[in-house]
Scaffold this motif. Structure first.
Motif, mmCIF file in Angstrom:
data_model
loop_
_atom_site.group_PDB
_atom_site.id
_atom_site.type_symbol
_atom_site.label_atom_id
_atom_site.label_comp_id
_atom_site.label_asym_id
_atom_site.label_seq_id
_atom_site.Cartn_x
_atom_site.Cartn_y
_atom_site.Cartn_z
ATOM 1 N N ASN A 9 -29.786 61.885 74.732
ATOM 2 C CA ASN A 9 -30.406 62.386 76.767
ATOM 3 C C ASN A 9 -31.002 63.586 76.578
ATOM 4 O O ASN A 9 -30.862 64.273 78.458
ATOM 5 N N VAL A 10 -31.444 64.331 75.801
ATOM 6 C CA VAL A 10 -32.812 64.986 76.131
ATOM 7 C C VAL A 10 -33.688 64.619 75.108
ATOM 8 O O VAL A 10 -34.379 64.261 74.173
ATOM 9 N N THR A 11 -35.353 65.022 76.221
ATOM 10 C CA THR A 11 -36.382 64.518 75.628
ATOM 11 C C THR A 11 -36.992 65.482 74.787
ATOM 12 O O THR A 11 -37.141 64.111 74.124
ATOM 13 N N ARG A 12 -36.881 66.745 74.588
ATOM 14 C CA ARG A 12 -37.080 66.932 73.502
ATOM 15 C C ARG A 12 -36.392 67.613 72.629
ATOM 16 O O ARG A 12 -35.127 68.238 72.800
ATOM 17 N N PRO A 13 -36.940 67.586 71.262
ATOM 18 C CA PRO A 13 -36.218 68.295 70.345
ATOM 19 C C PRO A 13 -36.622 69.425 70.579
ATOM 20 O O PRO A 13 -36.914 70.096 70.926
ATOM 21 N N VAL A 14 -34.807 69.840 70.142
ATOM 22 C CA VAL A 14 -34.532 71.558 69.838
ATOM 23 C C VAL A 14 -35.565 71.908 67.944
ATOM 24 O O VAL A 14 -34.904 71.159 66.704
ATOM 25 N N ASN A 15 -36.693 72.715 67.951
ATOM 26 C CA ASN A 15 -36.798 73.324 66.644
ATOM 27 C C ASN A 15 -36.933 74.473 66.485
ATOM 28 O O ASN A 15 -37.076 75.045 67.694
ATOM 29 N N PHE A 16 -36.556 75.111 65.527
ATOM 30 C CA PHE A 16 -36.606 76.155 64.896
ATOM 31 C C PHE A 16 -36.665 76.265 63.755
ATOM 32 O O PHE A 16 -35.777 75.391 62.476
#
Length: 74
Positions: A9-16
């Protein structure tokens, strides 16, 4: 090591990026998912990433994706 976490339910992924190995990150995620806990990771800048395991959609671990941008005459 580049990490991408897809959250439901979150449009953008978490990138790190992290200094942890792919095996370490995979083990942390697997244990959190198996036990219904939170995923706790630290990026290479010392920031903490905390995600409820039940909200995880996917994880890309160790991807070394390079994005090429070209500027030139056609």
């Amino acid at each position: 090591m580049d990490i991408e976490l897809g959250i439901q339910n979150v449009t953008r992924p978490v990138n790190f990026s992290t200094d942890a190995s792919a095996d370490e990150v995979s083990q942390i995620i697997e244990q959190a998912v198996a036990n219904g806990l939170t995923i706790n990771l630290t990026d290479d800048k010392g920031r903490r990433i905390v995600v409820p395991a039940g909200a995880l959609g996917y994880a890309l671990i160790g991807s070394e994706t390079k994005h090429a941008v070209g500027f030139g005459a056609l």
